[in-house]
Design a protein around this motif. Structure first.
Motif, PDB file in Angstrom:
ATOM      1  N   ALA A 139      10.293 -31.908  53.073  1.00 35.24           N
ATOM      2  CA  ALA A 139       9.730 -33.024  53.236  1.00 35.24           C
ATOM      3  C   ALA A 139       9.218 -32.678  54.952  1.00 35.24           C
ATOM      4  CB  ALA A 139      10.915 -33.892  53.672  1.00 35.24           C
ATOM      5  N   THR A 140       9.048 -31.534  55.588  1.00 33.12           N
ATOM      6  CA  THR A 140       9.287 -31.200  56.950  1.00 33.12           C
ATOM      7  C   THR A 140       7.273 -31.523  56.895  1.00 33.12           C
ATOM      8  OG1 THR A 140      10.579 -29.144  56.965  1.00 33.12           O
ATOM      9  CG2 THR A 140       8.494 -29.240  58.639  1.00 33.12           C
ATOM     10  N   PRO A 141       7.604 -32.287  57.893  1.00 31.52           N
ATOM     11  CA  PRO A 141       5.226 -33.647  58.438  1.00 31.52           C
ATOM     12  C   PRO A 141       4.965 -31.908  58.819  1.00 31.52           C
ATOM     13  CG  PRO A 141       6.832 -34.161  60.139  1.00 31.52           C
ATOM     14  CD  PRO A 141       7.874 -32.798  58.757  1.00 31.52           C
TER      15      PRO A 141
ATOM     16  N   PRO B  23       9.327 -37.204  70.985  1.00 38.81           N
ATOM     17  CA  PRO B  23       8.065 -38.033  69.827  1.00 38.81           C
ATOM     18  C   PRO B  23       9.282 -37.460  68.672  1.00 38.81           C
ATOM     19  CG  PRO B  23       7.460 -36.209  71.676  1.00 38.81           C
ATOM     20  CD  PRO B  23       8.812 -37.255  72.539  1.00 38.81           C
ATOM     21  N   GLN B  24       8.802 -38.926  67.582  1.00 38.36           N
ATOM     22  CA  GLN B  24       8.438 -38.007  66.552  1.00 38.36           C
ATOM     23  C   GLN B  24       7.825 -38.212  65.168  1.00 38.36           C
ATOM     24  OE1 GLN B  24      12.461 -37.621  65.439  1.00 38.36           O
ATOM     25  NE2 GLN B  24      12.932 -37.858  67.720  1.00 38.36           N
ATOM     26  N   ASP B  25       8.337 -37.321  64.425  1.00 40.38           N
ATOM     27  CA  ASP B  25       6.694 -36.864  63.031  1.00 40.38           C
ATOM     28  C   ASP B  25       7.857 -37.124  61.571  1.00 40.38           C
ATOM     29  OD1 ASP B  25       5.216 -37.022  61.091  1.00 40.38           O
ATOM     30  OD2 ASP B  25       4.660 -35.448  61.537  1.00 40.38           O
ATOM     31  N   GLN B  26       7.782 -38.932  61.065  1.00 43.68           N
ATOM     32  CA  GLN B  26       8.052 -38.601  59.541  1.00 43.68           C
ATOM     33  C   GLN B  26      10.047 -38.763  60.116  1.00 43.68           C
ATOM     34  OE1 GLN B  26       6.683 -37.411  56.618  1.00 43.68           O
ATOM     35  NE2 GLN B  26       4.521 -37.106  57.093  1.00 43.68           N
TER      36      GLN B  26
ATOM     37  N   VAL C 224      27.975 -46.189  72.476  1.00 43.85           N
ATOM     38  CA  VAL C 224      27.263 -47.386  72.163  1.00 43.85           C
ATOM     39  C   VAL C 224      25.924 -46.773  72.395  1.00 43.85           C
ATOM     40  CG1 VAL C 224      27.156 -49.568  72.276  1.00 43.85           C
ATOM     41  CG2 VAL C 224      29.746 -48.547  72.274  1.00 43.85           C
ATOM     42  N   PRO C 225      25.615 -46.652  71.884  1.00 43.84           N
ATOM     43  CA  PRO C 225      23.026 -46.456  72.550  1.00 43.84           C
ATOM     44  C   PRO C 225      22.731 -47.649  72.765  1.00 43.84           C
ATOM     45  CG  PRO C 225      23.452 -46.331  70.037  1.00 43.84           C
ATOM     46  CD  PRO C 225      25.600 -46.380  70.584  1.00 43.84           C
ATOM     47  N   LYS C 226      22.028 -47.410  73.572  1.00 40.67           N
ATOM     48  CA  LYS C 226      21.511 -49.454  74.000  1.00 40.67           C
ATOM     49  C   LYS C 226      19.795 -48.605  74.763  1.00 40.67           C
ATOM     50  CE  LYS C 226      23.323 -52.391  74.442  1.00 40.67           C
ATOM     51  NZ  LYS C 226      23.554 -53.453  73.946  1.00 40.67           N
ATOM     52  N   SER C 227      18.853 -49.179  74.021  1.00 42.44           N
ATOM     53  CA  SER C 227      17.537 -49.547  74.354  1.00 42.44           C
ATOM     54  C   SER C 227      16.629 -48.989  73.438  1.00 42.44           C
ATOM     55  CB  SER C 227      17.669 -49.035  76.211  1.00 42.44           C
ATOM     56  OG  SER C 227      18.251 -50.019  76.808  1.00 42.44           O
ATOM     57  N   ALA C 228      17.249 -47.695  72.916  1.00 40.61           N
ATOM     58  CA  ALA C 228      16.463 -46.799  71.803  1.00 40.61           C
ATOM     59  C   ALA C 228      15.421 -48.057  71.347  1.00 40.61           C
ATOM     60  CB  ALA C 228      16.983 -46.788  70.251  1.00 40.61           C
ATOM     61  N   GLN C 229      14.175 -46.645  71.081  1.00 37.32           N
ATOM     62  CA  GLN C 229      12.840 -47.028  71.225  1.00 37.32           C
ATOM     63  C   GLN C 229      12.923 -46.993  68.798  1.00 37.32           C
ATOM     64  OE1 GLN C 229      11.017 -47.399  72.969  1.00 37.32           O
ATOM     65  NE2 GLN C 229      12.092 -47.962  74.426  1.00 37.32           N
ATOM     66  N   PRO C 230      11.612 -47.818  68.548  1.00 37.59           N
ATOM     67  CA  PRO C 230      11.763 -47.122  67.247  1.00 37.59           C
ATOM     68  C   PRO C 230      11.840 -46.058  66.688  1.00 37.59           C
ATOM     69  CG  PRO C 230      10.509 -48.684  68.237  1.00 37.59           C
ATOM     70  CD  PRO C 230      11.013 -48.619  68.974  1.00 37.59           C
ATOM     71  N   ALA C 231      10.848 -45.331  67.226  1.00 39.26           N
ATOM     72  CA  ALA C 231      11.223 -43.899  66.472  1.00 39.26           C
ATOM     73  C   ALA C 231      12.647 -43.230  66.957  1.00 39.26           C
ATOM     74  CB  ALA C 231      10.092 -43.032  67.331  1.00 39.26           C
ATOM     75  N   ASP C 232      13.527 -43.360  67.699  1.00 34.10           N
ATOM     76  CA  ASP C 232      14.600 -42.514  68.189  1.00 34.10           C
ATOM     77  C   ASP C 232      15.907 -42.335  66.583  1.00 34.10           C
ATOM     78  OD1 ASP C 232      13.669 -42.254  70.575  1.00 34.10           O
ATOM     79  OD2 ASP C 232      14.610 -44.147  71.344  1.00 34.10           O
ATOM     80  N   ILE C 233      16.615 -41.336  66.800  1.00 33.77           N
ATOM     81  CA  ILE C 233      17.365 -41.382  65.951  1.00 33.77           C
ATOM     82  C   ILE C 233      18.915 -41.508  66.185  1.00 33.77           C
ATOM     83  CG2 ILE C 233      18.080 -40.126  63.807  1.00 33.77           C
ATOM     84  CD1 ILE C 233      14.984 -40.791  63.505  1.00 33.77           C
ATOM     85  N   LEU C 234      19.937 -42.670  66.029  1.00 34.16           N
ATOM     86  CA  LEU C 234      21.090 -42.428  66.595  1.00 34.16           C
ATOM     87  C   LEU C 234      21.743 -42.030  65.341  1.00 34.16           C
ATOM     88  CD1 LEU C 234      20.850 -46.524  67.191  1.00 34.16           C
ATOM     89  CD2 LEU C 234      20.664 -44.749  68.776  1.00 34.16           C
ATOM     90  N   HIS C 235      22.329 -41.213  66.070  1.00 40.84           N
ATOM     91  CA  HIS C 235      23.581 -41.076  65.392  1.00 40.84           C
ATOM     92  C   HIS C 235      24.465 -41.957  64.740  1.00 40.84           C
ATOM     93  CE1 HIS C 235      27.786 -39.074  65.226  1.00 40.84           C
ATOM     94  NE2 HIS C 235      27.512 -37.419  65.377  1.00 40.84           N
ATOM     95  N   PRO C 236      25.122 -41.305  63.239  1.00 42.73           N
ATOM     96  CA  PRO C 236      25.736 -42.143  62.431  1.00 42.73           C
ATOM     97  C   PRO C 236      26.394 -42.799  62.307  1.00 42.73           C
ATOM     98  CG  PRO C 236      25.452 -39.798  61.405  1.00 42.73           C
ATOM     99  CD  PRO C 236      24.576 -40.022  62.824  1.00 42.73           C
ATOM    100  N   SER C 237      27.414 -42.522  63.379  1.00 43.49           N
ATOM    101  CA  SER C 237      29.090 -43.430  63.948  1.00 43.49           C
ATOM    102  C   SER C 237      28.600 -43.343  65.551  1.00 43.49           C
ATOM    103  CB  SER C 237      30.221 -42.374  62.957  1.00 43.49           C
ATOM    104  OG  SER C 237      31.313 -42.423  63.742  1.00 43.49           O
ATOM    105  N   HIS C 238      29.544 -44.625  65.864  1.00 45.31           N
ATOM    106  CA  HIS C 238      29.786 -44.577  67.484  1.00 45.31           C
ATOM    107  C   HIS C 238      30.409 -43.480  68.056  1.00 45.31           C
ATOM    108  CE1 HIS C 238      28.104 -48.244  68.015  1.00 45.31           C
ATOM    109  NE2 HIS C 238      28.856 -48.671  66.683  1.00 45.31           N
TER     110      HIS C 238
END
Length: 396
Positions: A172-174, A283-286, A371-385
């Protein structure tokens, strides 16, 4: 020259400390006595030093943190005082989860019998896995490093040549990552200037750190860039044996040839902007991190003793603290567009939380509720708090 007995005593203690720092003596004893001439008359002082050397060969099993911030097991073998001038020869083998072993051989020679003034030679082979970017890399290279202390701070000059082989690690590497696959050769010179007045690095109660690093690549090879980054930290003692830590770091990268993912900046994770996945900002790609040309990160941290656990030298409170934090930062790729350059400061991400911080040798382990705030659409949050971090150095 010493003029009084107090001057002599102070100089002897300084020499004793200098000898201990070389790491080749188990004990250093000093005897100061009166000296007499042939006529039996006093003629100054006689100083005798008795030393006991440590074992020349030493083996050690411990843990280390790789360049991708993963914990690895480490086995090292050290030969001290190789040629009788406090030289050190050290071989290391480390390995981690799903990673091939890495190897390093280093030789260090002190200059003028001073530990912080030295020259070192290193050869290494290091395989690394970067799952958040979808590639694996094997680095094989050599470096020469010259460390020089001064009254203003410590300098470190370095020349490095590094052959790197990158392979994609997932179907899956873009393409944004795949285009960097293959072989590359980096030949670079670097300089790091450090001023560090902290009494320790894990839970400093006072003092400050300033560090500025610059690197230029292009002395041969196909990797060419100019890179600058800096780090600032100050610690303020508060009542109830608490400490307020303020941290700020940033960097900028100017490509002088084709872009190279291995030398880009990455941000996010338990050692920087908490609450985001490792390398989850920018910056993210897929869903795969591409790295950035510039970044900044900041943090405000409050470390306090746990109830009924005072931070004594030998008690549990010395190793365990409560941790409250607020972190913020951003990273992006830059062009000459002034609007895009301003975005790296306008589109900030931030997080807050609390948890526990544990001293583990020279490293700090953190278990935080984030508690993450102001994340951009492409950002990847940690799956757990809940997020666990382990590191020798935290960027914010």
């Amino acid at each position: 020259a010493a003029k009084t007995f107090n001057d002599v005593f102070r100089d002897c203690l300084a020499v004793k400390h200098q000898l201990y720092e070389l790491g080749i003596f188990r004990t250093v004893s000093i005897l100061i006595d009166s000296a007499y001439n042939d006529s039996g008359e006093p003629s100054g002082l006689e100083i005798n030093m008795t030393v006991e050397e440590t074992k020349r060969l030493r083996g050690k099993v411990s843990s280390a943190i790789a360049a991708n911030n993963e914990l690895q097991g480490l086995v090292s073998l050290t030969v001290r005082n190789v040629f009788g001038r406090a030289e050190m020869l050290e071989a290391k083998v480390s390995t981690g989860k799903n990673v091939e072993p890495s190897y390093e051989l280093s030789f260090t020679k002190p200059i003028h019998a001073k530990k912080d003034h030295n020259v070192s030679f290193v050869v290494q082979r290091t395989p690394l896995d970067f799952p958040r970017s979808g590639y694996k890399e094997t680095s094989t290279g050599a470096s020469v490093q010259y460390s020089l202390p001064s009254k203003f701070g410590d300098h470190m000059f370095k020349y490095n040549v590094d052959w790197r082989h990158r392979l994609v690690s997932s179907m899956a590497t873009p393409f944004g990552v795949r285009q960097h696959a293959g072989h590359s050769l980096k030949s670079s010179i670097g300089h790091t200037f450090t001023i560090d007045s902290r009494p320790e690095t894990v839970f400093p109660s006072k003092g400050s750190l300033f560090q500025f690093t610059q690197e230029y690549a292009g002395l041969g090879g196909d990797v060419k860039f100019a890179k600058y980054d800096s780090k600032l930290q100050t610690n303020i003692s508060l009542p109830l044996e608490s400490t307020l830590t303020l941290a700020l770091s940033g960097g900028i990268l100017k490509w002088l040839g084709e872009r190279n993912i291995s030398d880009s900046f990455f941000l996010g994770g338990p050692s920087s902007v908490r609450g985001f996945s490792m390398h989850g900002l920018g910056p993210q790609d897929q869903g795969y991190s591409l790295g950035a040309d510039a970044f900044w990160a900041s943090g405000v941290h409050l470390f306090t003793p746990l109830p009924f656990l005072r931070p004594s030298e030998s008690g549990i409170g010395h190793y365990l603290r409560a941790h409250f934090f607020l972190t913020a930062g951003n990273c992006d790729s830059l062009t000459l567009d002034r609007r895009q350059f301003s975005n790296i400061f306008a589109q900030l991400r931030w997080s807050y939380g609390a948890g526990l911080a544990l001293r583990l040798g020279p490293a700090r382990v953190e278990l935080n509720y984030c508690v993450p705030k102001s994340a951009q659409p492409a950002d990847i949050l940690h799956p757990s708090h809940f997020q666990v971090g382990f590191g020798l150095h935290y960027s914010c």
